[in-house]
Design a protein around this motif. Structure first.
Motif, PDB file in Angstrom:
ATOM      1  N   ALA A 258      29.844 -20.759  16.635  1.00  0.00           N
ATOM      2  CA  ALA A 258      30.625 -21.663  16.192  1.00  0.00           C
ATOM      3  C   ALA A 258      30.886 -21.973  14.584  1.00  0.00           C
ATOM      4  CB  ALA A 258      30.400 -23.008  16.937  1.00  0.00           C
ATOM      5  N   ARG A 259      31.680 -22.250  14.159  1.00  0.00           N
ATOM      6  CA  ARG A 259      32.007 -22.577  12.595  1.00  0.00           C
ATOM      7  C   ARG A 259      31.464 -23.747  12.225  1.00  0.00           C
ATOM      8  NH1 ARG A 259      37.276 -22.423  12.162  1.00  0.00           N
ATOM      9  NH2 ARG A 259      37.586 -24.678  11.944  1.00  0.00           N
ATOM     10  N   PRO A 260      30.510 -24.103  11.538  1.00  0.00           N
ATOM     11  CA  PRO A 260      29.890 -25.043  11.265  1.00  0.00           C
ATOM     12  C   PRO A 260      30.768 -25.881  10.170  1.00  0.00           C
ATOM     13  CG  PRO A 260      28.563 -23.555   9.934  1.00  0.00           C
ATOM     14  CD  PRO A 260      29.841 -22.808  11.044  1.00  0.00           C
TER      15      PRO A 260
ATOM     16  N   THR B 294      27.796 -27.865   5.576  1.00  0.00           N
ATOM     17  CA  THR B 294      26.794 -27.499   6.251  1.00  0.00           C
ATOM     18  C   THR B 294      26.924 -25.781   5.967  1.00  0.00           C
ATOM     19  OG1 THR B 294      26.875 -29.039   7.952  1.00  0.00           O
ATOM     20  CG2 THR B 294      25.566 -26.981   8.404  1.00  0.00           C
ATOM     21  N   TYR B 295      28.020 -25.208   5.971  1.00  0.00           N
ATOM     22  CA  TYR B 295      28.033 -23.980   5.593  1.00  0.00           C
ATOM     23  C   TYR B 295      27.678 -23.553   4.331  1.00  0.00           C
ATOM     24  CZ  TYR B 295      30.325 -19.237   5.786  1.00  0.00           C
ATOM     25  OH  TYR B 295      30.379 -17.826   5.819  1.00  0.00           O
ATOM     26  N   VAL B 296      27.899 -24.321   3.367  1.00  0.00           N
ATOM     27  CA  VAL B 296      27.714 -24.147   2.006  1.00  0.00           C
ATOM     28  C   VAL B 296      26.249 -24.250   1.718  1.00  0.00           C
ATOM     29  CG1 VAL B 296      27.963 -24.773  -0.484  1.00  0.00           C
ATOM     30  CG2 VAL B 296      29.939 -24.870   1.116  1.00  0.00           C
ATOM     31  N   ARG B 297      25.435 -25.531   2.446  1.00  0.00           N
ATOM     32  CA  ARG B 297      24.027 -25.612   2.175  1.00  0.00           C
ATOM     33  C   ARG B 297      23.393 -24.373   2.835  1.00  0.00           C
ATOM     34  NH1 ARG B 297      25.659 -30.914   3.421  1.00  0.00           N
ATOM     35  NH2 ARG B 297      25.145 -30.683   5.616  1.00  0.00           N
TER      36      ARG B 297
ATOM     37  N   ALA C 122      24.460  -8.346  15.248  1.00  0.00           N
ATOM     38  CA  ALA C 122      22.862  -8.567  15.425  1.00  0.00           C
ATOM     39  C   ALA C 122      22.184  -9.803  14.756  1.00  0.00           C
ATOM     40  CB  ALA C 122      22.048  -7.394  14.961  1.00  0.00           C
ATOM     41  N   LEU C 123      22.568 -10.331  13.631  1.00  0.00           N
ATOM     42  CA  LEU C 123      21.872 -11.336  13.278  1.00  0.00           C
ATOM     43  C   LEU C 123      22.804 -12.648  12.939  1.00  0.00           C
ATOM     44  CD1 LEU C 123      19.772  -9.500  10.180  1.00  0.00           C
ATOM     45  CD2 LEU C 123      19.110 -10.138  12.597  1.00  0.00           C
ATOM     46  N   HIS C 124      22.265 -13.739  12.967  1.00  0.00           N
ATOM     47  CA  HIS C 124      23.020 -14.918  12.756  1.00  0.00           C
ATOM     48  C   HIS C 124      22.775 -15.531  11.049  1.00  0.00           C
ATOM     49  CE1 HIS C 124      25.180 -18.474  13.392  1.00  0.00           C
ATOM     50  NE2 HIS C 124      24.116 -19.422  13.103  1.00  0.00           N
ATOM     51  N   PHE C 125      23.943 -15.614  10.532  1.00  0.00           N
ATOM     52  CA  PHE C 125      23.687 -16.128   8.876  1.00  0.00           C
ATOM     53  C   PHE C 125      25.368 -16.281   8.586  1.00  0.00           C
ATOM     54  CE2 PHE C 125      24.278 -11.307   8.959  1.00  0.00           C
ATOM     55  CZ  PHE C 125      25.147 -11.213   7.846  1.00  0.00           C
ATOM     56  N   PRO C 126      25.389 -17.140   7.624  1.00  0.00           N
ATOM     57  CA  PRO C 126      26.919 -17.203   7.040  1.00  0.00           C
ATOM     58  C   PRO C 126      27.197 -15.813   6.703  1.00  0.00           C
ATOM     59  CG  PRO C 126      25.227 -18.742   6.201  1.00  0.00           C
ATOM     60  CD  PRO C 126      24.453 -17.589   6.831  1.00  0.00           C
ATOM     61  N   ARG C 127      28.305 -15.497   7.118  1.00  0.00           N
ATOM     62  CA  ARG C 127      29.150 -14.230   6.865  1.00  0.00           C
ATOM     63  C   ARG C 127      29.576 -14.117   5.383  1.00  0.00           C
ATOM     64  NH1 ARG C 127      26.082 -13.035  11.025  1.00  0.00           N
ATOM     65  NH2 ARG C 127      27.006 -13.224  13.033  1.00  0.00           N
ATOM     66  N   ALA C 128      29.732 -15.163   4.861  1.00  0.00           N
ATOM     67  CA  ALA C 128      30.106 -15.225   3.556  1.00  0.00           C
ATOM     68  C   ALA C 128      29.138 -14.559   2.571  1.00  0.00           C
ATOM     69  CB  ALA C 128      30.601 -16.617   2.788  1.00  0.00           C
ATOM     70  N   ALA C 129      27.935 -14.429   2.979  1.00  0.00           N
ATOM     71  CA  ALA C 129      26.983 -13.927   2.163  1.00  0.00           C
ATOM     72  C   ALA C 129      27.103 -12.219   2.083  1.00  0.00           C
ATOM     73  CB  ALA C 129      25.372 -13.842   2.843  1.00  0.00           C
ATOM     74  N   LEU C 130      27.956 -11.595   2.888  1.00  0.00           N
ATOM     75  CA  LEU C 130      28.141 -10.258   2.594  1.00  0.00           C
ATOM     76  C   LEU C 130      28.948 -10.019   1.357  1.00  0.00           C
ATOM     77  CD1 LEU C 130      28.416  -9.026   6.251  1.00  0.00           C
ATOM     78  CD2 LEU C 130      26.567  -8.847   4.784  1.00  0.00           C
TER      79      LEU C 130
ATOM     80  N   GLY D 278      39.833 -18.823  -1.667  1.00  0.00           N
ATOM     81  CA  GLY D 278      39.385 -17.691  -0.790  1.00  0.00           C
ATOM     82  C   GLY D 278      38.084 -17.999  -0.019  1.00  0.00           C
ATOM     83  N   PHE D 279      37.233 -18.958  -0.526  1.00  0.00           N
ATOM     84  CA  PHE D 279      35.987 -19.324   0.172  1.00  0.00           C
ATOM     85  C   PHE D 279      36.421 -20.275   1.309  1.00  0.00           C
ATOM     86  CE2 PHE D 279      32.371 -22.140   1.107  1.00  0.00           C
ATOM     87  CZ  PHE D 279      31.330 -21.295   1.158  1.00  0.00           C
ATOM     88  N   VAL D 280      37.141 -21.020   1.300  1.00  0.00           N
ATOM     89  CA  VAL D 280      37.627 -21.643   2.345  1.00  0.00           C
ATOM     90  C   VAL D 280      38.329 -21.109   3.519  1.00  0.00           C
ATOM     91  CG1 VAL D 280      39.104 -23.981   3.053  1.00  0.00           C
ATOM     92  CG2 VAL D 280      37.748 -23.859   0.841  1.00  0.00           C
ATOM     93  N   TRP D 281      39.170 -20.127   3.018  1.00  0.00           N
ATOM     94  CA  TRP D 281      39.962 -19.402   3.873  1.00  0.00           C
ATOM     95  C   TRP D 281      39.029 -18.182   4.716  1.00  0.00           C
ATOM     96  CZ3 TRP D 281      42.500 -14.132   4.354  1.00  0.00           C
ATOM     97  CH2 TRP D 281      43.698 -14.278   5.239  1.00  0.00           C
ATOM     98  N   PHE D 282      37.933 -17.758   4.138  1.00  0.00           N
ATOM     99  CA  PHE D 282      37.179 -16.933   4.754  1.00  0.00           C
ATOM    100  C   PHE D 282      36.303 -17.921   5.794  1.00  0.00           C
ATOM    101  CE2 PHE D 282      33.072 -15.054   5.264  1.00  0.00           C
ATOM    102  CZ  PHE D 282      33.205 -13.649   5.199  1.00  0.00           C
ATOM    103  N   TRP D 283      35.982 -18.910   5.156  1.00  0.00           N
ATOM    104  CA  TRP D 283      34.997 -19.703   6.196  1.00  0.00           C
ATOM    105  C   TRP D 283      35.870 -20.322   7.431  1.00  0.00           C
ATOM    106  CZ3 TRP D 283      36.789 -25.200   6.796  1.00  0.00           C
ATOM    107  CH2 TRP D 283      35.992 -25.937   7.611  1.00  0.00           C
TER     108      TRP D 283
END
Length: 309
Positions: free
Chosen positions: A38-40, A44-47, A140-148, A295-300
């Motif tokens: 689920a989308r946080p 929380t996502y930024v942290r 496979a892994l759970h992490f904020p996708r914006a990291a990629l 771009g960041f908000v739209w991606f989130w």
């Protein structure tokens, strides 16, 4: 005489137990469990993203190291690629099409434009592969996708910083000596990096749903390059009078053209402030802020959809 049973009630009678699904949902909520993927909330996502900054940096560095690991010349290609592109553009535009006419210091003018444009083009193009090119990692892994996409944008910035060595050497060979104005290259590059990252985030979301966009982007970027004045002077086009003033202003306010002009203004003596569009720094900052934030908000907003399907 047979009596028909009463119609079923739409409410659960008092004292009756709820369905097993309702019991499980209430149990999960009572113990603080949430839906997987689920989308946080945005804060929380930024942290969470900030807590993984070491992962983002390490991933960018590892990709940069591995990019030319199989090539004999290794990282030297990071310098040679934009130089070879500049040589081809000089032959086509500077010699055959004679766009160097009326442009003082054309070689520094061209080299700076090509290096700066390559930074934007490579970052935006890498964004199209951020999610669609890493399906195993995403699933496979759970992490904020914006990291990629952020790691890919950081990789391109690291690559540019290495390439700037060649740019500085060429400027020195062409008689452009270091001056206090060279310090303006730092904020110009930071604004461009923010803009590039924002566009890369937008492209990452689009390409995650429609991978064919990655095949279309080289044509879009080539058109954008020709409209950004990387190889020719928009100022000369304005003086020619062949196009309406509105068209010339639109070309000058094009974000890629803005960052190219600001870098030329910082590094080339003959590129004066009069060759910049009005409020160039404010426009460059506005483009960077709008692109990165939007771009960041739209991606989130599509975080829970990445890696599904």
């Amino acid at each position: 005489m047979i009596l028909a049973p009463p119609p079923p009630s739409s409410t659960v009678p008092q004292g009756a137990t709820a369905s097993p699904a309702e019991d499980l949902g209430a149990l999960a909520r009572r113990h603080g469990l949430s839906v997987s993927g689920a989308r946080p909330p945005l804060g929380t996502y930024v942290r969470r993203l900030w807590s993984r900054r070491s992962f983002i940096t390490a991933l960018a560095t590892a990709r940069l190291t591995a990019q030319y690991s199989q090539a004999r010349l290794g990282r030297l290609w990071q310098l040679m690629t934009p130089l070879l592109n500049a040589a081809v553009y000089y032959l086509i535009f500077g010699v055959l099409m004679n766009t160097r006419h009326g442009v003082p210091d054309y070689v520094p003018f061209l080299i700076t434009g090509v290096f700066v444009w390559t930074f934007t083009a490579d970052t935006v193009l890498s964004g199209t592969r951020a999610i669609s090119g890493n399906p195993g990692l995403v699933r496979a892994l759970h992490f904020p996708r914006a990291a990629l996409p952020l790691s890919l944008a950081l990789q391109k910035l690291q690559q540019l910083l290495l390439s700037l060595t060649a740019l500085v050497l060429i400027l020195l060979c062409c008689g452009q000596l270091p001056a206090p104005s060279w310090l303006l290259a730092v904020p110009a590059l930071l604004l461009q990096a923010l803009f590039n990252t924002g566009v890369a985030l937008v492209m990452a979301r689009l390409a995650a749903r429609t991978p064919d966009i990655a095949q279309l982007m080289p044509f879009v970027l080539r058109t954008w390059m020709y409209a950004s004045g990387a190889m020719w002077s928009i100022q000369n086009l304005a003086h020619s009078g062949r196009f309406p003033e509105a068209v010339v202003r639109a070309l000058q306010c094009n974000p890629a053209a803005l960052y190219i002009d600001l870098m030329r203004f910082a590094l080339i003596d003959s590129h004066a402030a009069t060759q910049l569009p009005p409020h160039a720094w404010a426009l460059a900052a506005g483009w960077a802020l709008v692109a990165f934030t939007g771009g960041f908000v739209w991606f989130w907003q599509a975080e829970e959809t990445y890696g599904r399907g």
